[in-house]
Design a protein around this motif. Sequence first.
Motif: not given
Length: 266
Positions: A36, A53-58, A68, A70-71, A77
């Motif tokens: 990220d 942590r992982a968050e969507r980033a489309n 995604w 990722c931290s 990753c």
Amino acid sequence: MRILISNDDGVFAEGIRTLATAAAARGHKVTVVCPDQERSATGHGLTLQTPIRAERANELYVPGVTAWACSGTPADCMKLALFELVEEKPDLVLSGINHGPNLGTDVFCSGTVAAAMEGTLEAIPSMAVSSACFQWRQFQAAADLAVEIAEQALEDAWPSNLLLNLNVPPCAREAMGPLRWTRLSIRRYNEQFSRRVDPRGRHYYWLAGEVVNDLESAGEGPRDWPSDVAQIDANAPSVTPIQPDLFWRGPLAALPELKLSGQLVR
């Protein structure tokens, strides 16, 4: 193909977004799982003491690319992608395009190469891709070249334990010399640290150093191959075959004699 892409420059980096767009434009199903934020030179480090942590980033990528942020580190990753986030095993792993070279023995420090190596360790054809100049920000030629090389290598039975390390010179595609197989060079640096003083009079250090480019000194490989540094110096793309096996390949007679309690270790 199903292509998994990562990097160490972070989810917002222009290099990875250009690479993902180039792969998607050729009809491949692309998933991006990357840090990220910038996590360059983290090598093969893993996060063990804090959660990942992982968050969507489309929304940062062209339509059709699943992304995604990722931290963790680049290696984190790739592990998270392969064992949690991606439903089907990818046909190909790409890492990059790195904003700067990954030449010679610098591959041991590279988060870009580490992410690709995670794919190799899982028997997935994998390639690390780097633009060989920190200031160059035109990645399209490198992206197109990387996808073309990967497609051709897969057609020709890419060995499961082989990582390809591609470095591309900072110029337009038509200005590049011919692509060649290369050996890893030996990278050394002068004055590795810059010693400074903070406002309270305490010393601190910046890891800096100026690279010493030895165009001739290279490691294992066919002796008629140029080193990767020499190839980039000739303004031509370099592709170096790397494998995870670090076992000694020199003559056994060159190993030191180890005697423990009078007994020779064999």
